[in-house]
Scaffold this active site. Structure first.
Site, PDB file in Angstrom:
ATOM      1  N   GLY A 116       0.818  -1.204   0.000  1.00  0.00           N
ATOM      2  CA  GLY A 116       0.000   0.000   0.000  1.00  0.00           C
ATOM      3  C   GLY A 116       0.851   1.252   0.000  1.00  0.00           C
ATOM      4  N   PHE A 117       0.211   2.378  -0.138  1.00  0.00           N
ATOM      5  CA  PHE A 117       0.889   3.672  -0.226  1.00  0.00           C
ATOM      6  C   PHE A 117       1.779   3.927   0.991  1.00  0.00           C
ATOM      7  CE2 PHE A 117      -0.075   8.449   0.420  1.00  0.00           C
ATOM      8  CZ  PHE A 117       1.165   8.811  -0.088  1.00  0.00           C
ATOM      9  N   ILE A 118       1.194   3.917   2.183  1.00  0.00           N
ATOM     10  CA  ILE A 118       1.952   4.215   3.394  1.00  0.00           C
ATOM     11  C   ILE A 118       2.869   3.049   3.746  1.00  0.00           C
ATOM     12  CG2 ILE A 118       1.782   4.722   5.855  1.00  0.00           C
ATOM     13  CD1 ILE A 118      -0.911   6.124   5.207  1.00  0.00           C
ATOM     14  N   TYR A 164     -16.685   3.364   6.899  1.00  0.00           N
ATOM     15  CA  TYR A 164     -15.228   3.228   6.972  1.00  0.00           C
ATOM     16  C   TYR A 164     -14.723   3.714   8.327  1.00  0.00           C
ATOM     17  CZ  TYR A 164     -10.402   4.846   6.461  1.00  0.00           C
ATOM     18  OH  TYR A 164      -9.067   5.107   6.669  1.00  0.00           O
ATOM     19  N   LYS A 176     -12.908   1.684  11.622  1.00  0.00           N
ATOM     20  CA  LYS A 176     -11.603   2.058  12.176  1.00  0.00           C
ATOM     21  C   LYS A 176     -11.721   2.389  13.666  1.00  0.00           C
ATOM     22  CE  LYS A 176      -8.342   2.237   9.790  1.00  0.00           C
ATOM     23  NZ  LYS A 176      -7.402   1.144   9.427  1.00  0.00           N
TER      24      LYS A 176
END
Length: 333
Positions: free
Chosen positions: A11-13, A153, A157
């Site tokens: 993923g991005f991070i 979402y 979380k």
């Protein structure tokens, strides 16, 4: 050699974090499900870059697959677990809520069970600024209540934060939750505003500006965020708070920490930075607010600075320019 198990490594991070850990000499085991939520080729390219390091090993598999994470943790025995994998996106959670249950709830449960069986020195899990939901008091502080999430979402979380707290209390697992604030930068996600805006502008297409441009975001450059994560690895929650602003639990070695730039940027200023970096003027299509979205985010950075010292804060114009340079190079435009 210290060992880190990173979920969401393609993923991005996760990609940027793995790069940083490898550069510092860590041994890293990465797990990614390679979901098709966005271009899988981009994820594969990230893993290919990480695999150039002999310290990196990649596993492809779904987080929520029963026993997969436990088996990897049992074999690898990491010093640190960094759980970044998730089904992301506010708007997609309206269309496909089940995927959020599977990845964000069941997947997080699998990570917690693995950590319970083979405890790391520190477990770090990603949350989001979206959990602040309907809160209007800003900047958002970790000690503020966050009870009114506005998207499914965000709800998943927030549930992940609560699940992790219960495991920290029951099993003494030192746990830090991150609340990320609008992360951007090279290798970013195609579903996020910066990527979509740059793509549209370079193709001569209009961009969608929600809430008629009356939006502010605490844009956080990805390398600044990673610096915060790396410093927090050794900031293990202990018995005493660092101040009255600390979110440290009274019954568990658990805290939640904002990682943000601490300075909200108006959306139109963000667009202007993109126009400057691309050398083009955007055609703007002004639209009303989208369901589940919020008009502003702004992180209180007091706690993270108390734990790690002052963090770098990349100027929005510099960060956007770096993304545009990467985009043009990657897509040869």
């Amino acid at each position: 050699m210290r060992k880190a198990f990173v979920t969401g490594s393609a993923g991005f991070i996760g990609f940027h974090l793995c790069q940083r850990l490898l550069a510092e000499g860590w041994q890293v085991l990465g797990l990614d499900g390679m979901s098709d939520y966005y271009d899988v080729t981009l994820k594969q390219r990230r893993h290919q870059m990480l695999l150039q390091s002999p310290g990196f090993r990649a596993v492809e598999g779904l987080l929520e697959a029963p026993g997969l994470v436990r088996g990897l943790v049992e074999e690898f025995r990491p010093d640190v677990i960094v759980h970044l994998a998730a089904q992301a996106g506010v708007r997609y959670s309206i269309d496909a809520p089940r995927s959020y249950v599977e990845a964000n709830l069941i997947g997080t449960f699998e990570v917690l069970e693995a950590a319970r069986a083979f405890p790391p020195a520190h477990m770090l899990l990603a949350s989001t600024s979206s959990v602040f939901g309907a809160n209007t008091e800003m900047p958002y502080a970790e000690t503020h209540k966050a009870d009114h999430q506005m998207s499914f979402y965000a709800a998943t979380k927030k549930a992940g934060e609560a699940m992790a707290h219960s495991y920290a209390h029951l099993y003494g697992l030192p746990t830090t939750m991150f609340r990320f604030f609008t992360v951007y930068g090279p290798w970013g996600r195609p579903d996020m505003a910066l990527f979509k805006f740059v793509k549209a502008i370079l193709q001569g297409e209009p961009i969608d500006i929600y809430n008629h441009g009356d939006m502010r975001r605490d844009f956080t450059y990805v390398e600044d965020l990673v610096e915060g994560i790396v410093r927090l690895i050794d900031a293990v929650p202990g018995a005493a708070p660092v101040g009255d602003f600390d979110s440290l639990s009274p019954v568990a070695p658990w805290r939640v920490v904002n990682i943000g730039n601490g300075a909200p940027v108006p959306l139109m200023e963000f667009v202007a930075a993109i126009e400057a970096a691309t050398g083009r003027v955007a055609e703007k299509r002004l639209l009303p607010m989208q369901p589940g979205d919020v008009p502003a985010t702004w992180a209180d950075a007091t706690l993270i600075e108390a734990l790690t010292g002052a963090l770098p804060r990349t100027d929005i114009r510099d960060g956007v320019a770096r993304f545009v340079d990467w985009y043009r190079s990657y897509y040869a435009v």
